[in-house]
Scaffold this motif. Structure first.
Motif, PDB file in Angstrom:
ATOM      1  N   THR A 116      45.759 -10.296  18.572  1.00  0.00           N
ATOM      2  CA  THR A 116      46.561  -9.485  17.853  1.00  0.00           C
ATOM      3  C   THR A 116      47.590  -9.159  18.729  1.00  0.00           C
ATOM      4  OG1 THR A 116      47.125  -7.311  16.554  1.00  0.00           O
ATOM      5  CG2 THR A 116      45.556  -7.195  18.356  1.00  0.00           C
ATOM      6  N   LYS A 117      49.043  -8.738  18.303  1.00  0.00           N
ATOM      7  CA  LYS A 117      50.108  -8.251  19.255  1.00  0.00           C
ATOM      8  C   LYS A 117      50.336  -6.625  19.044  1.00  0.00           C
ATOM      9  CE  LYS A 117      53.507 -11.836  19.828  1.00  0.00           C
ATOM     10  NZ  LYS A 117      54.831 -12.376  19.528  1.00  0.00           N
ATOM     11  N   ILE A 118      50.459  -6.312  20.169  1.00  0.00           N
ATOM     12  CA  ILE A 118      50.680  -4.700  20.338  1.00  0.00           C
ATOM     13  C   ILE A 118      51.933  -4.524  20.906  1.00  0.00           C
ATOM     14  CG2 ILE A 118      49.818  -2.437  20.965  1.00  0.00           C
ATOM     15  CD1 ILE A 118      47.723  -3.618  19.058  1.00  0.00           C
ATOM     16  N   GLN A 119      52.848  -3.709  20.168  1.00  0.00           N
ATOM     17  CA  GLN A 119      53.830  -3.299  20.952  1.00  0.00           C
ATOM     18  C   GLN A 119      53.569  -1.887  21.394  1.00  0.00           C
ATOM     19  OE1 GLN A 119      58.116  -1.730  19.420  1.00  0.00           O
ATOM     20  NE2 GLN A 119      57.949  -3.724  18.852  1.00  0.00           N
ATOM     21  N   ILE A 120      54.115  -1.675  22.643  1.00  0.00           N
ATOM     22  CA  ILE A 120      53.887  -0.230  23.491  1.00  0.00           C
ATOM     23  C   ILE A 120      55.248   0.339  23.744  1.00  0.00           C
ATOM     24  CG2 ILE A 120      52.618   0.922  25.091  1.00  0.00           C
ATOM     25  CD1 ILE A 120      51.063  -1.749  25.465  1.00  0.00           C
ATOM     26  N   ARG A 121      55.412   1.485  23.221  1.00  0.00           N
ATOM     27  CA  ARG A 121      57.051   2.352  23.624  1.00  0.00           C
ATOM     28  C   ARG A 121      56.519   3.074  24.366  1.00  0.00           C
ATOM     29  NH1 ARG A 121      59.675   3.084  17.589  1.00  0.00           N
ATOM     30  NH2 ARG A 121      59.652   0.847  17.236  1.00  0.00           N
ATOM     31  N   LEU A 122      56.862   3.120  25.838  1.00  0.00           N
ATOM     32  CA  LEU A 122      56.647   3.897  26.845  1.00  0.00           C
ATOM     33  C   LEU A 122      57.608   5.240  26.780  1.00  0.00           C
ATOM     34  CD1 LEU A 122      56.406   0.976  29.551  1.00  0.00           C
ATOM     35  CD2 LEU A 122      54.705   2.018  28.169  1.00  0.00           C
ATOM     36  N   ALA A 123      56.986   5.983  27.628  1.00  0.00           N
ATOM     37  CA  ALA A 123      57.586   7.173  27.593  1.00  0.00           C
ATOM     38  C   ALA A 123      59.088   7.245  28.363  1.00  0.00           C
ATOM     39  CB  ALA A 123      56.802   8.156  28.416  1.00  0.00           C
ATOM     40  N   PHE A 157      48.738  10.497  30.864  1.00  0.00           N
ATOM     41  CA  PHE A 157      49.485   9.916  29.543  1.00  0.00           C
ATOM     42  C   PHE A 157      48.346   9.924  28.498  1.00  0.00           C
ATOM     43  CE2 PHE A 157      49.392   5.999  31.712  1.00  0.00           C
ATOM     44  CZ  PHE A 157      48.742   5.296  30.674  1.00  0.00           C
ATOM     45  N   VAL A 158      48.877   9.940  27.081  1.00  0.00           N
ATOM     46  CA  VAL A 158      48.156   9.639  25.992  1.00  0.00           C
ATOM     47  C   VAL A 158      48.615   8.540  25.374  1.00  0.00           C
ATOM     48  CG1 VAL A 158      46.923  12.009  26.029  1.00  0.00           C
ATOM     49  CG2 VAL A 158      48.846  11.272  24.587  1.00  0.00           C
ATOM     50  N   LEU A 159      47.659   7.941  24.467  1.00  0.00           N
ATOM     51  CA  LEU A 159      48.373   6.909  23.598  1.00  0.00           C
ATOM     52  C   LEU A 159      48.312   7.285  22.094  1.00  0.00           C
ATOM     53  CD1 LEU A 159      46.694   3.702  25.356  1.00  0.00           C
ATOM     54  CD2 LEU A 159      48.879   4.380  25.468  1.00  0.00           C
ATOM     55  N   VAL A 160      49.187   7.131  21.304  1.00  0.00           N
ATOM     56  CA  VAL A 160      49.367   7.680  19.899  1.00  0.00           C
ATOM     57  C   VAL A 160      49.759   6.496  18.905  1.00  0.00           C
ATOM     58  CG1 VAL A 160      50.400   9.423  18.509  1.00  0.00           C
ATOM     59  CG2 VAL A 160      49.957   9.921  21.049  1.00  0.00           C
ATOM     60  N   THR A 161      49.251   6.536  17.767  1.00  0.00           N
ATOM     61  CA  THR A 161      49.743   5.777  16.752  1.00  0.00           C
ATOM     62  C   THR A 161      50.972   6.311  16.116  1.00  0.00           C
ATOM     63  OG1 THR A 161      48.237   6.606  15.197  1.00  0.00           O
ATOM     64  CG2 THR A 161      47.409   4.734  16.325  1.00  0.00           C
ATOM     65  N   THR A 162      51.580   5.340  15.473  1.00  0.00           N
ATOM     66  CA  THR A 162      52.793   5.863  14.980  1.00  0.00           C
ATOM     67  C   THR A 162      52.835   6.476  13.744  1.00  0.00           C
ATOM     68  OG1 THR A 162      53.479   3.495  14.226  1.00  0.00           O
ATOM     69  CG2 THR A 162      54.449   4.428  16.119  1.00  0.00           C
ATOM     70  N   PHE A 163      52.152   5.891  12.707  1.00  0.00           N
ATOM     71  CA  PHE A 163      52.090   6.587  11.323  1.00  0.00           C
ATOM     72  C   PHE A 163      50.842   6.353  10.700  1.00  0.00           C
ATOM     73  CE2 PHE A 163      52.745   6.771   6.660  1.00  0.00           C
ATOM     74  CZ  PHE A 163      53.098   7.992   6.580  1.00  0.00           C
ATOM     75  N   PRO A 164      49.836   7.043  10.331  1.00  0.00           N
ATOM     76  CA  PRO A 164      50.119   8.517  10.821  1.00  0.00           C
ATOM     77  C   PRO A 164      49.897   8.794  12.249  1.00  0.00           C
ATOM     78  CG  PRO A 164      47.905   8.447   9.886  1.00  0.00           C
ATOM     79  CD  PRO A 164      48.563   6.876   9.842  1.00  0.00           C
ATOM     80  N   ASN A 165      50.539   9.722  12.740  1.00  0.00           N
ATOM     81  CA  ASN A 165      50.558  10.007  14.176  1.00  0.00           C
ATOM     82  C   ASN A 165      48.974  10.545  14.472  1.00  0.00           C
ATOM     83  OD1 ASN A 165      53.132   9.579  14.848  1.00  0.00           O
ATOM     84  ND2 ASN A 165      53.765  11.540  14.943  1.00  0.00           N
ATOM     85  N   LYS A 166      48.467   9.573  15.509  1.00  0.00           N
ATOM     86  CA  LYS A 166      46.817   9.946  15.786  1.00  0.00           C
ATOM     87  C   LYS A 166      46.833   9.481  17.154  1.00  0.00           C
ATOM     88  CE  LYS A 166      43.655   6.927  14.735  1.00  0.00           C
ATOM     89  NZ  LYS A 166      42.631   6.363  13.971  1.00  0.00           N
ATOM     90  N   GLU A 167      46.247  10.590  18.070  1.00  0.00           N
ATOM     91  CA  GLU A 167      45.993  10.371  19.368  1.00  0.00           C
ATOM     92  C   GLU A 167      44.701   9.296  19.666  1.00  0.00           C
ATOM     93  OE1 GLU A 167      44.948  12.851  23.287  1.00  0.00           O
ATOM     94  OE2 GLU A 167      46.332  13.732  21.822  1.00  0.00           O
ATOM     95  N   THR A 183      50.216  -3.597  15.735  1.00  0.00           N
ATOM     96  CA  THR A 183      51.063  -2.139  15.490  1.00  0.00           C
ATOM     97  C   THR A 183      51.826  -1.613  16.543  1.00  0.00           C
ATOM     98  OG1 THR A 183      49.128  -0.760  16.248  1.00  0.00           O
ATOM     99  CG2 THR A 183      48.952  -1.062  13.941  1.00  0.00           C
ATOM    100  N   VAL A 184      52.406  -0.579  16.521  1.00  0.00           N
ATOM    101  CA  VAL A 184      53.205  -0.019  17.645  1.00  0.00           C
ATOM    102  C   VAL A 184      52.296   1.310  18.185  1.00  0.00           C
ATOM    103  CG1 VAL A 184      55.385   1.167  18.468  1.00  0.00           C
ATOM    104  CG2 VAL A 184      55.406  -0.717  16.681  1.00  0.00           C
ATOM    105  N   ILE A 185      52.305   1.315  19.562  1.00  0.00           N
ATOM    106  CA  ILE A 185      51.539   2.330  20.045  1.00  0.00           C
ATOM    107  C   ILE A 185      52.457   3.394  20.972  1.00  0.00           C
ATOM    108  CG2 ILE A 185      49.808   2.971  21.686  1.00  0.00           C
ATOM    109  CD1 ILE A 185      48.603   1.762  19.261  1.00  0.00           C
ATOM    110  N   LEU A 186      52.309   4.382  21.090  1.00  0.00           N
ATOM    111  CA  LEU A 186      53.287   5.182  21.812  1.00  0.00           C
ATOM    112  C   LEU A 186      52.696   5.800  23.057  1.00  0.00           C
ATOM    113  CD1 LEU A 186      54.887   7.418  18.743  1.00  0.00           C
ATOM    114  CD2 LEU A 186      55.811   5.011  19.994  1.00  0.00           C
ATOM    115  N   GLN A 187      53.334   5.813  24.047  1.00  0.00           N
ATOM    116  CA  GLN A 187      52.822   6.411  25.372  1.00  0.00           C
ATOM    117  C   GLN A 187      53.491   7.856  25.415  1.00  0.00           C
ATOM    118  OE1 GLN A 187      54.509   5.493  29.170  1.00  0.00           O
ATOM    119  NE2 GLN A 187      52.569   5.833  30.114  1.00  0.00           N
TER     120      GLN A 187
END
Length: 190
Positions: A116-123, A157-167, A183-187
């Motif tokens: 799978t491909k994961i996109q990570i949006r960094l802080a 830091f924590v990793l969070v999903t975008t929708f729904p926002n879940k740590e 998916t996209v993961i947020l830092q």
């Protein structure tokens, strides 16, 4: 409902509204109702059968001058829209640059297993795109971020999903178990 009818030389106005010409048939009908002591149909609709108190002011020796609007500061309350997603300040400028981040990746991929491909949006506003096997764990995403951006090694830091926002708190889950494939993961910094 309290309404102020002002009679001017060139027409009439209700409260501080626009000038209404005496020559307009609708306005003439409105004034005739007032002269007969009746509530005009327009006002009856406005108050939905409620009580109307109609005051009158005579300014017939003056021309109508549009009243200046008084500044009224916003007195309501606001609602914040949006999500916890950080604003993206910079992104890779080309697909080649995105591919380069995949090629230089320190993650070992087993090509015989589903990936799978994961996109990570960094802080810091940048982003990383990486291929992982579906059996990789969330901890591998954290390790990949630290290897790609060593500055985050000492940052909490924590990793969070975008929708729904879940740590993503359980880092022992596989990507498939955490349901974060493609998916996209947020830092987010703590």
């Amino acid at each position: 409902v309290q309404i102020l009818l002002k009679l001017w030389r060139n027409g009439f106005s209700l409260d501080d509204g626009e000038l209404r010409s005496y020559s307009d048939p609708t306005n003439a009908q409105f004034l005739e109702s007032v002269k007969r002591g009746e509530i005009p149909l327009e006002l009856q609709r406005l108050v939905h059968g409620g009580q109307v108190n109609l005051d009158m002011e005579d300014h017939q020796e003056q021309e109508y001058v549009k009243p200046r609007l008084r500044f009224k500061a916003f007195s309501g309350e606001g609602q914040k829209l949006g999500s916890l997603t950080p604003e993206i300040v910079s992104t890779p400028s080309s697909p080649e640059e995105e591919e380069k981040s995949i090629l230089n990746a320190p993650v070992l991929i087993d090509d015989s297993m589903p990936a799978t491909k994961i996109q990570i949006r960094l802080a810091d506003g940048s982003r990383l795109i990486q291929r992982f096997n579906q059996t990789h764990r969330i901890k591998h995403i954290r390790d990949f971020i630290i290897q790609s951006r060593p500055a985050f090694a000492t940052t909490d830091f924590v990793l969070v999903t975008t929708f729904p926002n879940k740590e993503l708190t359980d880092e022992s889950l596989t990507l498939q178990e955490a349901d974060i494939l493609n998916t996209v993961i947020l830092q987010q910094l703590k």
